[in-house]
Every structure is written in structure tokens, then in C-alpha cells.
Design a protein around this motif. Sequence first.
Motif, PDB file in Angstrom:
ATOM      1  N   ILE A 119      -4.981   7.809   0.892  1.00 44.97           N
ATOM      2  CA  ILE A 119      -4.572   9.099   1.427  1.00 44.97           C
ATOM      3  C   ILE A 119      -3.051   9.091   1.549  1.00 44.97           C
ATOM      4  CG2 ILE A 119      -4.747  10.686   3.374  1.00 44.97           C
ATOM      5  CD1 ILE A 119      -7.411   9.221   4.054  1.00 44.97           C
ATOM      6  N   PRO A 120      -2.349   9.986   0.837  1.00 44.41           N
ATOM      7  CA  PRO A 120      -0.877   9.979   0.911  1.00 44.41           C
ATOM      8  C   PRO A 120      -0.401  10.304   2.318  1.00 44.41           C
ATOM      9  CG  PRO A 120      -1.674  11.331  -0.915  1.00 44.41           C
ATOM     10  CD  PRO A 120      -2.853  11.037  -0.053  1.00 44.41           C
ATOM     11  N   GLY A 121       0.849   9.946   2.562  1.00 42.58           N
ATOM     12  CA  GLY A 121       1.423  10.245   3.874  1.00 42.58           C
ATOM     13  C   GLY A 121       2.145  11.571   3.929  1.00 42.58           C
ATOM     14  N   SER A 122       2.462  12.134   2.763  1.00 43.92           N
ATOM     15  CA  SER A 122       3.251  13.370   2.761  1.00 43.92           C
ATOM     16  C   SER A 122       2.916  14.217   1.536  1.00 43.92           C
ATOM     17  CB  SER A 122       4.756  13.041   2.776  1.00 43.92           C
ATOM     18  OG  SER A 122       5.113  12.344   1.603  1.00 43.92           O
ATOM     19  N   ALA A 123       3.352  15.452   1.580  1.00 44.52           N
ATOM     20  CA  ALA A 123       3.190  16.379   0.461  1.00 44.52           C
ATOM     21  C   ALA A 123       4.327  17.388   0.516  1.00 44.52           C
ATOM     22  CB  ALA A 123       1.842  17.091   0.522  1.00 44.52           C
ATOM     23  N   ARG A 124       4.669  17.889  -0.639  1.00 47.89           N
ATOM     24  CA  ARG A 124       5.763  18.875  -0.705  1.00 47.89           C
ATOM     25  C   ARG A 124       5.451  19.908  -1.778  1.00 47.89           C
ATOM     26  NH1 ARG A 124      12.120  17.381  -1.136  1.00 47.89           N
ATOM     27  NH2 ARG A 124      11.700  17.095   1.091  1.00 47.89           N
ATOM     28  N   ALA A 125       5.834  21.133  -1.510  1.00 48.32           N
ATOM     29  CA  ALA A 125       5.737  22.204  -2.498  1.00 48.32           C
ATOM     30  C   ALA A 125       7.032  23.002  -2.487  1.00 48.32           C
ATOM     31  CB  ALA A 125       4.565  23.129  -2.195  1.00 48.32           C
TER      32      ALA A 125
END
Length: 470
Positions: free
Chosen positions: A321-327
Motif C-alpha cells: 500500500i503506497p504512502g502517498s498519491a498525487r494528481a
Amino acid sequence: MNFPASTLESLEEYVSTGQLFADLSRRVAYRTESATSEGRVALDAYLTEVLIPDLSALGCETELFRGWEGGANSFLIGTRIESEDVPTVLCYGHADVVPGQDGEWDEGRSPWVLEADGDRWYGRGTADNKGQHLINLVALRILLETNGRLGFNLKFLFECGEEIGSPSLAEFASANKDKLAADVFIASDGPRLSADTPTIFLGSRGGITFELDVNLRSGSYHSGNWGGLLRNPGTTLAAAIGTLVDGNGRILLPDLLPANVPESVRTALSEIVIPHTPGDPDIDVDWADTSLTPAEKLYGWNTLEVLALGSGDVRAPISAIPGSARAVLQLRFVAGTPTDGMEDAVQAHLDDRGFGMVRVRKTTFFPASRLDPANPWVEWASRSIHSTTGIQPTVLPNIGGSLPNNVFEDILGLPTLWIPHSYPGCQQHAPNEHMLTSIARQGLHIACGLFHDLGHTSADIELPLAATTA
């Protein structure tokens, strides 16, 4: 035809003898990339070695502002005053180009060497913007040579940073309102609606770019051992975006929309069909607001696009499970859209829907503006182009993309007429940028017709003339 036969003969001779190709070839050879230090040196040379002589040949007094106020943009103003009793036009062009992308052009072409292949002339700046402002300069010169006068006052503004967002252009215009005062703005940039359709557009959409970040933890955690216990930032971000724009491209947040499509805009767009040329993708007719026509979607309404979206490494995913996300999202918006406080409105919307962990940051902004299609200058320009070409031009309230139109409309208070000498398939900003010689030839005729008619405005149509010649 609305100008003398001698003018037409001069235009045809200029093209048929190869002078247009030679003049454009010389201009393309200047590597005027505004994004590089070497390009800025070339820009200075282009101003002093090409544009100042061009303007001087028109009887203009020139004033050069190198690196205005220590910034990244330079400006050049040329001024020819014939009388206080005639109209004044402000023309515009930009001397800079995007990076040449050497080595990426087909058939080993160099972006800095003009090369002809049938109707196409390849080279960086042929369409954006050297070829287009060259056409207008040549039309002015030929009219002056054949008539001995223009019949109007001319002001020409060049900048050197349009491709990097026109830094300081608004401030420069504000500081030099007297020098740039005019009755009407006429310039050429961007594309026509299609290659065979003379076009007038009256402004441009604006744009706001947002970054949406979800930073939940410093590392990734095994999806088997921690799945169902830890919030997934990718899932969270996708769901948050889904509250702003749905899966069919419809904007859901009213703060991102204008109140309506003005009736004059709707009328102007009522008969416009978006052209499809070979290589274009098929339009998705069920995408975005289906109550609007494709032309209204593109030129009269707003669109929210996801430009980039990421969480983890999609090319080499791991069971974690990643720790971050960006759009990165971009709103393309029309004039009339309230933009003050939009970043706060998006953040408040996400907070209210339980997505307070998604943080919103506005990164870029460029304003929208357009001239009302009912303005009398629009009818004047349409009649001129129809008289010259026999073709009724398409009038677009604004293009879908962006230009610094707001500087000329909002700051200088001018009616803005953009008459492009390029077409959608010109590949500007990409390898293989080119000009169509058929459009260039017709563009010379259109520009000559417009400027000829401007010199005879009082006999043709009553227009609001409010400029001073100071």
C-alpha cells in the motif's frame, strides 16, 4: 477584392518569386528559444537584426526594452503616426519559440532550416509565431509601397516570452498604456478552425492548474498484512477527484463553472462544426455536458482535466500500500468564470466530503477573456475577409487554448481580433511544425484587405474610435 490590383500583383510576386520563403527561412534560422539562455541571446539578435529593420521599413519609430525591469521578457514597440483623425491599430507578435526538439523531426529535418515539401514549409516558428507575424508585416509594407500611406496609425508590439507565459507583459502594458493606446487590436496567432476556413477569434480560455496531494505515511506497507487496516492514498485520491468531475467528464462542483453560455456566444457557435482531419481522434459525443454542442463544450464552457495521476510505481508495482498519491488537474475556463478563491473553494468542497487529507495547491493561472461577438468590430472584420476571399469567415468567441488576450482587452481596453494564418494540424510545439503555403498566400490577401479597409473605415462603417496618438 477590396484593395487595388497593383497590391494584389505585389502580393503574388512576393510569394511566386520565392521572397516569402527566403524571408521566413532567415527568421527560422534564429534559435529564439525563450526557455534557454542561448535562446535569449538569439532573441536579442532577432529583435535588432530582423524586427527593428522590419518596423523601420514601415516608417515606425522603434523603442526596445531589453529584459524589462530585470525580468525574463523583452519588448519592442514600433509606432507610425499618420494623423490624429484616423484610426489607430495595435498589432502584436511574439519573437520566441518553444524548444526546437532537434533530432526528433521526420526525415532528419532541422528545426532551424526551413524546408519545403509540397504545400508544407517545415521549421520551428513557421506557424508559431514568426510566419504569422511576417505575413502581417509584409501586408503592411506592400500596402504602404503601393498606396504611399496606410490611412491609419500603426503600433506594433513584440514580446520575447509568450512561450514561457508572457512574464511581465501585463505589467509592461499597464506601465505603457499611452504608448499602446489604440482603437482596435489585430494580431495573428493560434490556428484557424480548419485549413480551409478563414477564422476570427475574439479571445481565449484561461487555465488554472491544481496539485492534489495525499501524504498519509512515509513508506509503503505490505498489502496482505496491512490491507483493510490502512487508508489507501490512491483510492482516496481517485474518490476525491470523482467528487469534482464524474466518470463521464461532467464537472460536479458549481464553483468550477460559469453561470451560463451568453446568448451572443451561443449564437456565434450555433453553426460551427468541429472539423475532423486525418490523424485526429474521434470525438466522444457522450463525454462532458451532453446538453452542449461540441462547439459549445470547446469554446463556450469549462472542462476539468486530469493531466497526471500517480501512486506507487505503475511500471513496476509491488504488493504494498503506497504512502502517498498525487494528481495534477487543470481547469480550462471561459470568461465569466469566477476564479477568486477557487483554490479555497476546492479545498472546502473536499473537506466537506470527508477528504480533508487531500491537500489542494494552485500552481499556475492564466486568465480568460473575450470580445463580445456582437461588437461592431467583429462585423467589420467579417465583411472585410468575406470581401477579400469570397468566404464567410468563422467567428469563434475564443479559442480553446490560451493567449495573453486579457492584456489587450482588460488592461488596454481594446476590442481584440485574432486572425490566424495557421491551422490545427500545424504541429506547433511539436516536431514537424509547419506552415501551409496555401494559407500563407490567403493570409497575405486577408491581412492586406483588413489593413486596406482599416484605412478606409470612415467610408465603410461607423466604429467606436477612442484612441489618442500620444
